[in-house]
Structures are given as structure tokens and as C-alpha cells.
Design a protein around this motif. Sequence first.
Motif, PDB file in Angstrom:
ATOM      1  N   HIS A 258     -43.131 -13.692  -4.356  1.00 45.56           N
ATOM      2  CA  HIS A 258     -43.594 -13.766  -2.976  1.00 45.56           C
ATOM      3  C   HIS A 258     -44.982 -14.390  -2.889  1.00 45.56           C
ATOM      4  N   SER A 259     -45.837 -14.126  -3.848  1.00 45.33           N
ATOM      5  CA  SER A 259     -47.169 -14.739  -3.820  1.00 45.33           C
ATOM      6  C   SER A 259     -47.056 -16.255  -3.930  1.00 45.33           C
ATOM      7  N   ILE A 260     -46.116 -16.734  -4.705  1.00 44.22           N
ATOM      8  CA  ILE A 260     -45.904 -18.185  -4.840  1.00 44.22           C
ATOM      9  C   ILE A 260     -45.400 -18.765  -3.523  1.00 44.22           C
ATOM     10  N   VAL A 261     -44.430 -18.091  -2.902  1.00 43.72           N
ATOM     11  CA  VAL A 261     -43.878 -18.567  -1.631  1.00 43.72           C
ATOM     12  C   VAL A 261     -44.959 -18.624  -0.550  1.00 43.72           C
ATOM     13  N   LEU A 262     -45.740 -17.544  -0.409  1.00 39.30           N
ATOM     14  CA  LEU A 262     -46.756 -17.533   0.640  1.00 39.30           C
ATOM     15  C   LEU A 262     -47.882 -18.520   0.354  1.00 39.30           C
ATOM     16  N   SER A 263     -48.237 -18.708  -0.908  1.00 41.75           N
ATOM     17  CA  SER A 263     -49.250 -19.714  -1.256  1.00 41.75           C
ATOM     18  C   SER A 263     -48.782 -21.107  -0.860  1.00 41.75           C
ATOM     19  N   LYS A 264     -47.511 -21.386  -1.098  1.00 41.94           N
ATOM     20  CA  LYS A 264     -46.952 -22.686  -0.706  1.00 41.94           C
ATOM     21  C   LYS A 264     -46.935 -22.837   0.813  1.00 41.94           C
ATOM     22  N   ARG A 265     -46.641 -21.755   1.510  1.00 42.36           N
ATOM     23  CA  ARG A 265     -46.624 -21.825   2.972  1.00 42.36           C
ATOM     24  C   ARG A 265     -48.026 -22.073   3.520  1.00 42.36           C
ATOM     25  N   LEU A 266     -49.026 -21.424   2.918  1.00 42.37           N
ATOM     26  CA  LEU A 266     -50.411 -21.683   3.318  1.00 42.37           C
ATOM     27  C   LEU A 266     -50.768 -23.146   3.063  1.00 42.37           C
ATOM     28  N   ALA A 267     -50.374 -23.656   1.908  1.00 40.19           N
ATOM     29  CA  ALA A 267     -50.653 -25.060   1.566  1.00 40.19           C
ATOM     30  C   ALA A 267     -49.985 -25.994   2.568  1.00 40.19           C
ATOM     31  N   LYS A 268     -48.752 -25.692   2.931  1.00 32.49           N
ATOM     32  CA  LYS A 268     -48.021 -26.535   3.889  1.00 32.49           C
ATOM     33  C   LYS A 268     -48.704 -26.523   5.260  1.00 32.49           C
ATOM     34  N   LEU A 269     -49.154 -25.359   5.689  1.00 29.48           N
ATOM     35  CA  LEU A 269     -49.855 -25.267   6.972  1.00 29.48           C
ATOM     36  C   LEU A 269     -51.135 -26.099   6.950  1.00 29.48           C
ATOM     37  N   MET A 270     -51.870 -26.047   5.840  1.00 27.51           N
ATOM     38  CA  MET A 270     -53.090 -26.848   5.726  1.00 27.51           C
ATOM     39  C   MET A 270     -52.753 -28.340   5.726  1.00 27.51           C
ATOM     40  N   ALA A 271     -51.692 -28.708   5.028  1.00 28.03           N
ATOM     41  CA  ALA A 271     -51.270 -30.121   4.993  1.00 28.03           C
ATOM     42  C   ALA A 271     -50.881 -30.587   6.395  1.00 28.03           C
ATOM     43  N   ASN A 272     -50.165 -29.755   7.128  1.00 26.76           N
ATOM     44  CA  ASN A 272     -49.748 -30.112   8.487  1.00 26.76           C
ATOM     45  C   ASN A 272     -50.932 -30.243   9.443  1.00 26.76           C
ATOM     46  N   GLN A 273     -52.041 -29.612   9.095  1.00 29.62           N
ATOM     47  CA  GLN A 273     -53.249 -29.727   9.908  1.00 29.62           C
ATOM     48  C   GLN A 273     -54.137 -30.877   9.405  1.00 29.62           C
ATOM     49  N   GLU A 274     -53.564 -31.697   8.539  1.00 33.05           N
ATOM     50  CA  GLU A 274     -54.195 -32.929   8.032  1.00 33.05           C
ATOM     51  C   GLU A 274     -55.387 -32.677   7.110  1.00 33.05           C
ATOM     52  N   SER A 275     -55.185 -31.782   6.165  1.00 30.84           N
ATOM     53  CA  SER A 275     -56.188 -31.578   5.120  1.00 30.84           C
ATOM     54  C   SER A 275     -56.284 -32.841   4.273  1.00 30.84           C
ATOM     55  N   HIS A 276     -57.445 -33.075   3.698  1.00 31.06           N
ATOM     56  CA  HIS A 276     -57.645 -34.244   2.835  1.00 31.06           C
ATOM     57  C   HIS A 276     -57.274 -33.959   1.373  1.00 31.06           C
ATOM     58  N   LEU A 277     -56.945 -32.712   1.044  1.00 29.06           N
ATOM     59  CA  LEU A 277     -56.631 -32.355  -0.336  1.00 29.06           C
ATOM     60  C   LEU A 277     -55.226 -32.807  -0.723  1.00 29.06           C
TER      61      LEU A 277
END
Length: 182
Positions: free
Chosen positions: A112-131
Motif C-alpha cells: 500500500h505504501s508503494i501504491v500511495l507513493s505512486k498516486r502522490l507522484a501522479k498527482l504531482m505530475a498532473n499538476q505539472e511538476s518539473h521532476l
Amino acid sequence: MLAASTLLTTNSVDKLTTRRISELADVNIATLYQFFPNKEAIIFALYQRWLNEMDDVFDRMEMKQSKQMGWRKLFIKIFDALNQVQTELIVRDRLLKAMGMNEDLRQLDLDHSIVLSKRLAKLMANQESHLSECELQEHGTLIFHFERALVTPLANAKGDDQEVLYKKGRDFLLEMISLAFR
């Protein structure tokens, strides 16, 4: 489940027993064993319920998110919603401490920690993070674990102290997230 959750608000996991759960639930212990073969199965089910609550928060936020909302407002909503899930703070704290009880619980927690970490990453990517995707995944993992680390101090704080601690923790999380947008 309600009886086990209630007992966890006043007792540590090691004092949680199937006998005490069956007594509080006013259910014959043999009936309890038909659904839960042992205490670990009950803890697993409580933990799974909390994970489902967190997943529901992310599902709602993924549906509501927009670039117009902005990353800060989105993540404030996420953290506030995670803090308000139905599972009580003290129960969350005790469930986290129980995760080392057996391999199934450890694996569920890791998955679950892996799944939620990926979801956080996806949300940041969708908000146009530069990382990059890899950097966002690492960033998401750090944020997830810090948010999780807040559970114990929040569970032990009382009244106004709890609110102050929550806001400071949330502000720190937002500061960490801001690094993905600078």
C-alpha cells in the motif's frame, strides 16, 4: 470490527484478544472465529478498512483535481481529508504499530505504501511538476512516509496541541511538495 476498533482506542494491540472482542461485540467466540481465525485477521481487516478509506480520498481528489486548482490547494484538500477519515487517530497509530506482527501485515503495508507513493507522484505530475517520473516517485515516497509518521504524535496530542501539530505537519508536507514545483 467495531468492537475491535473500540478496544484499540483504550488498549494496545498486545492487549487485544479475540475473547475481549467477542465479549464487547456480544458475539459467541465460535461465531467470531467463523469470520476471523485469529487476532491478526481482525487487525488485517481493520487495517484494510483504513487503507480503503485512504484510497477513497485519493479517488475523490483524482476526480476533482484540475490544473486550475493548483498543487497547493489540491494537497491541502488531500491532507485534510486523510486526517478526517473515519478510523480514529489512536486506532491508526495502534494499527501501524501492529504491522510488524506477521508477514501478511508487513506485506500489505509495503504494497500500500508503494501504491500511495505512486498516486502522490501522479498527482504531482498532473499538476505539472518539473521532476522526472523517478524523482516524483521518490518524492511521493518521502511525503507518504512523513505523513504516516505524523500519526503517532497526532494520536498522542490533545485538544489545541493536536490542531497545532497537524497544521505544522501539513505545512511541512506542503513545503516538501513545493520542491517539485520550483
